[in-house]
Scaffold this motif. Structure first.
Motif, PDB file in Angstrom:
ATOM      1  N   PHE A  43       0.839  -1.203   0.000  1.00 40.77           N
ATOM      2  CA  PHE A  43       0.000   0.000   0.000  1.00 40.77           C
ATOM      3  C   PHE A  43       0.872   1.250   0.000  1.00 40.77           C
ATOM      4  O   PHE A  43       1.822   1.365   0.775  1.00 40.77           O
ATOM      5  CB  PHE A  43      -0.907  -0.003   1.227  1.00 40.77           C
ATOM      6  CG  PHE A  43      -1.833   1.180   1.288  1.00 40.77           C
ATOM      7  CD1 PHE A  43      -2.794   1.376   0.312  1.00 40.77           C
ATOM      8  CD2 PHE A  43      -1.737   2.095   2.323  1.00 40.77           C
ATOM      9  CE1 PHE A  43      -3.658   2.468   0.367  1.00 40.77           C
ATOM     10  CE2 PHE A  43      -2.592   3.180   2.397  1.00 40.77           C
ATOM     11  CZ  PHE A  43      -3.552   3.370   1.412  1.00 40.77           C
ATOM     12  N   ASP A  44       0.521   2.203  -0.875  1.00 40.93           N
ATOM     13  CA  ASP A  44       1.297   3.434  -1.004  1.00 40.93           C
ATOM     14  C   ASP A  44       0.381   4.655  -0.857  1.00 40.93           C
ATOM     15  O   ASP A  44       0.213   5.457  -1.774  1.00 40.93           O
ATOM     16  CB  ASP A  44       2.019   3.473  -2.353  1.00 40.93           C
ATOM     17  CG  ASP A  44       3.041   4.603  -2.449  1.00 40.93           C
ATOM     18  OD1 ASP A  44       3.305   5.253  -1.413  1.00 40.93           O
ATOM     19  OD2 ASP A  44       3.564   4.855  -3.554  1.00 40.93           O
ATOM     20  N   LEU A  45      -0.248   4.761   0.316  1.00 40.92           N
ATOM     21  CA  LEU A  45      -1.062   5.900   0.757  1.00 40.92           C
ATOM     22  C   LEU A  45      -2.380   6.082   0.018  1.00 40.92           C
ATOM     23  O   LEU A  45      -3.370   6.471   0.626  1.00 40.92           O
ATOM     24  CB  LEU A  45      -0.267   7.213   0.707  1.00 40.92           C
ATOM     25  CG  LEU A  45       0.906   7.302   1.678  1.00 40.92           C
ATOM     26  CD1 LEU A  45       1.541   8.680   1.604  1.00 40.92           C
ATOM     27  CD2 LEU A  45       0.486   6.992   3.101  1.00 40.92           C
ATOM     28  N   ASP A  46      -2.443   5.815  -1.283  1.00 39.88           N
ATOM     29  CA  ASP A  46      -3.740   5.901  -1.957  1.00 39.88           C
ATOM     30  C   ASP A  46      -3.990   4.740  -2.912  1.00 39.88           C
ATOM     31  O   ASP A  46      -5.025   4.692  -3.573  1.00 39.88           O
ATOM     32  CB  ASP A  46      -3.894   7.236  -2.693  1.00 39.88           C
ATOM     33  CG  ASP A  46      -2.843   7.461  -3.780  1.00 39.88           C
ATOM     34  OD1 ASP A  46      -2.040   6.545  -4.051  1.00 39.88           O
ATOM     35  OD2 ASP A  46      -2.817   8.565  -4.349  1.00 39.88           O
ATOM     36  N   ALA A  89       6.610  12.638   0.911  1.00 41.49           N
ATOM     37  CA  ALA A  89       6.860  13.279   2.208  1.00 41.49           C
ATOM     38  C   ALA A  89       6.109  12.588   3.333  1.00 41.49           C
ATOM     39  O   ALA A  89       6.530  12.653   4.492  1.00 41.49           O
ATOM     40  CB  ALA A  89       6.455  14.747   2.136  1.00 41.49           C
ATOM     41  N   ALA A  90       4.993  11.937   3.000  1.00 42.21           N
ATOM     42  CA  ALA A  90       4.145  11.324   4.021  1.00 42.21           C
ATOM     43  C   ALA A  90       4.471   9.857   4.270  1.00 42.21           C
ATOM     44  O   ALA A  90       3.863   9.234   5.143  1.00 42.21           O
ATOM     45  CB  ALA A  90       2.670  11.458   3.627  1.00 42.21           C
ATOM     46  N   LYS A  91       5.414   9.296   3.532  1.00 42.21           N
ATOM     47  CA  LYS A  91       5.771   7.902   3.741  1.00 42.21           C
ATOM     48  C   LYS A  91       6.428   7.723   5.110  1.00 42.21           C
ATOM     49  O   LYS A  91       7.010   8.644   5.678  1.00 42.21           O
ATOM     50  CB  LYS A  91       6.693   7.414   2.633  1.00 42.21           C
ATOM     51  CG  LYS A  91       5.973   7.172   1.316  1.00 42.21           C
ATOM     52  CD  LYS A  91       6.886   6.516   0.297  1.00 42.21           C
ATOM     53  CE  LYS A  91       6.141   6.180  -0.982  1.00 42.21           C
ATOM     54  NZ  LYS A  91       6.981   5.497  -1.979  1.00 42.21           N
ATOM     55  N   ALA A  92       6.348   6.508   5.603  1.00 39.61           N
ATOM     56  CA  ALA A  92       6.809   6.234   6.958  1.00 39.61           C
ATOM     57  C   ALA A  92       8.276   6.595   7.161  1.00 39.61           C
ATOM     58  O   ALA A  92       8.645   7.189   8.176  1.00 39.61           O
ATOM     59  CB  ALA A  92       6.577   4.765   7.293  1.00 39.61           C
ATOM     60  N   ARG A 116       0.152   5.074  13.808  1.00 40.11           N
ATOM     61  CA  ARG A 116      -1.165   5.642  14.086  1.00 40.11           C
ATOM     62  C   ARG A 116      -1.618   6.548  12.951  1.00 40.11           C
ATOM     63  O   ARG A 116      -2.781   6.487  12.515  1.00 40.11           O
ATOM     64  CB  ARG A 116      -1.136   6.415  15.407  1.00 40.11           C
ATOM     65  CG  ARG A 116      -1.038   5.539  16.644  1.00 40.11           C
ATOM     66  CD  ARG A 116      -0.846   6.365  17.907  1.00 40.11           C
ATOM     67  NE  ARG A 116      -0.833   5.536  19.099  1.00 40.11           N
ATOM     68  CZ  ARG A 116      -1.903   5.158  19.782  1.00 40.11           C
ATOM     69  NH1 ARG A 116      -3.109   5.561  19.383  1.00 40.11           N
ATOM     70  NH2 ARG A 116      -1.814   4.404  20.856  1.00 40.11           N
ATOM     71  N   TRP A 117      -0.732   7.413  12.469  1.00 32.52           N
ATOM     72  CA  TRP A 117      -1.102   8.342  11.400  1.00 32.52           C
ATOM     73  C   TRP A 117      -1.419   7.617  10.090  1.00 32.52           C
ATOM     74  O   TRP A 117      -2.092   8.169   9.225  1.00 32.52           O
ATOM     75  CB  TRP A 117       0.005   9.365  11.185  1.00 32.52           C
ATOM     76  CG  TRP A 117      -0.004  10.462  12.207  1.00 32.52           C
ATOM     77  CD1 TRP A 117       0.755  10.555  13.335  1.00 32.52           C
ATOM     78  CD2 TRP A 117      -0.827  11.642  12.196  1.00 32.52           C
ATOM     79  NE1 TRP A 117       0.459  11.711  14.035  1.00 32.52           N
ATOM     80  CE2 TRP A 117      -0.499  12.393  13.347  1.00 32.52           C
ATOM     81  CE3 TRP A 117      -1.786  12.126  11.318  1.00 32.52           C
ATOM     82  CZ2 TRP A 117      -1.125  13.619  13.636  1.00 32.52           C
ATOM     83  CZ3 TRP A 117      -2.404  13.339  11.610  1.00 32.52           C
ATOM     84  CH2 TRP A 117      -2.077  14.072  12.762  1.00 32.52           C
ATOM     85  N   GLY A 126      -4.707  11.954   8.070  1.00 36.27           N
ATOM     86  CA  GLY A 126      -3.642  10.993   7.914  1.00 36.27           C
ATOM     87  C   GLY A 126      -2.291  11.659   7.806  1.00 36.27           C
ATOM     88  O   GLY A 126      -2.116  12.826   8.153  1.00 36.27           O
ATOM     89  N   PRO A 127      -1.300  10.932   7.307  1.00 36.17           N
ATOM     90  CA  PRO A 127       0.071  11.455   7.301  1.00 36.17           C
ATOM     91  C   PRO A 127       0.249  12.706   6.454  1.00 36.17           C
ATOM     92  O   PRO A 127       1.109  13.538   6.764  1.00 36.17           O
ATOM     93  CB  PRO A 127       0.890  10.279   6.755  1.00 36.17           C
ATOM     94  CG  PRO A 127      -0.093   9.406   6.036  1.00 36.17           C
ATOM     95  CD  PRO A 127      -1.375   9.552   6.790  1.00 36.17           C
TER      96      PRO A 127
END
Length: 325
Positions: A43-46, A89-92, A116-117, A126-127
């Motif tokens: 999974f890649d955020l979307d 930028a929002a990746k872990a 959590r985010w 979210g992130p």
């Protein structure tokens, strides 16, 4: 909800990959991916990256095959799409790099927060929101957005964190300006169950629990207090740190019209379980409440940057809600 998949066309790891997306719900997308044996690591955020050998399995399970252009259009319209730059930028790993620079020696806390985010039920909260709030705070505090703030805290000097009681009693263990405000943003939506007020209380309590072994009592208390400011975004007169945190959290309201429109779609997607009429009524009440106040932003910088565009964005969305298609 419709799950969509495009043809395998993206090379990586010796094979080709498809994109698997939902046009309505990340939670249902996760459930679908699990049902066909696709790991959450894909999974890649979307979207999920699905190897070519799983394409027929996905289609047989109900994923609708579409071309890449149609998939991108449907994802964008859903409010779930995260643009490439924001996604990176929002990746872990990117978030953990920021956390490590902010509070060295507390990696376990950072890992917990990042997890959590990235919870699957989040869409707006979210992130990407965390990154936007942190970057907005950097603007307000005169730092460069998007660059980890290299804070080498004195309590971690010499290879070990000072205990909470020692750090709280020693003035040499007071972090420099900006650390408490950044930590407050990291924690402010760390608990997000959709319960206004209770989420902020639980997030503040989480900050107290997780930071107690890393920071002095006075600093932990300040972080928890700042988290609670985001409950109603009404810092007391003269509360400079509270004004900074409140403005950074609300900065999305003053973003460019296309970014604000995506934010509005993300909010709707996060409440996809709420019927349209009920959502419009509730959302309109929130927007009218925001517009009724004298000022949305409490810092001079925030007022200059975001007050006028935020009011226009809110008015425009309210007009749309009052005249649904």
């Amino acid at each position: 909800m419709t799950v969509l998949i495009d043809p395998p066309a993206w090379p990586a790891h010796g094979t080709l990959f498809s994109h698997l997306v939902s046009d309505a719900s990340l939670a249902e997308l996760h459930a679908f991916a699990t049902s066909i044996g696709v790991s959450r690591r894909a999974f890649d955020l979307d979207h999920y990256d699905v190897a070519a050998e799983r394409y027929d399995v996905a289609v047989a399970a109900g994923a609708v095959p579409v071309d890449g252009r149609e998939l991108a259009r449907r994802l964008g319209a859903s409010g779930l799409r995260v643009p490439g730059r924001a996604r990176r930028a929002a990746k872990a790993d990117a978030l953990l790099a920021r956390w490590d620079a902010l509070l060295p020696g507390a990696r376990d806390v950072g890992v917990d927060l990042v997890e959590r985010w990235h919870e699957p039920h989040r869409v707006y909260h979210g992130p990407e929101h965390l990154v936007h709030a942190l970057d907005s705070l950097a603007l307000l505090e005169g730092r460069q957005p998007g660059v980890p703030d290299d804070v080498v805290a004195p309590w971690s000097a010499g290879g070990g964190a000072t205990s909470g009681s020692e750090a709280g009693d020693d003035p040499d263990h007071v972090p420099r300006s900006g650390v408490a405000t950044q930590l407050a943003l990291w924690f402010h939506d760390a608990v997000h169950d959709g319960e206004a007020g209770r989420d902020e209380e639980r997030s503040a309590e989480l900050a107290r629990t997780r930071l107690a072994d890393h920071l002095g009592t006075s600093v932990v208390d300040e972080v928890a207090r700042l988290v609670l400011v985001t409950t109603d975004h009404s810092p007391a007169p003269g509360d400079g740190p509270g004004a900074l945190v409140s403005d950074a959290d609300l900065a999305i309201l003053g973003s460019a019209p296309d970014r604000y429109a995506r934010y509005a779609r993300q909010v709707r997607a996060e409440y996809a379980h709420v019927p349209d009429d009920a959502f419009r009524t509730g959302r309109a009440a929130v927007l009218r409440g925001l517009l009724a106040g004298d000022a949305l932003f409490r810092t001079p910088q925030g007022t200059t940057l975001w007050e006028a565009p935020a009011r226009k964005n809110l008015h425009d969305e309210l007009t749309t809600l009052d005249t649904p298609t």
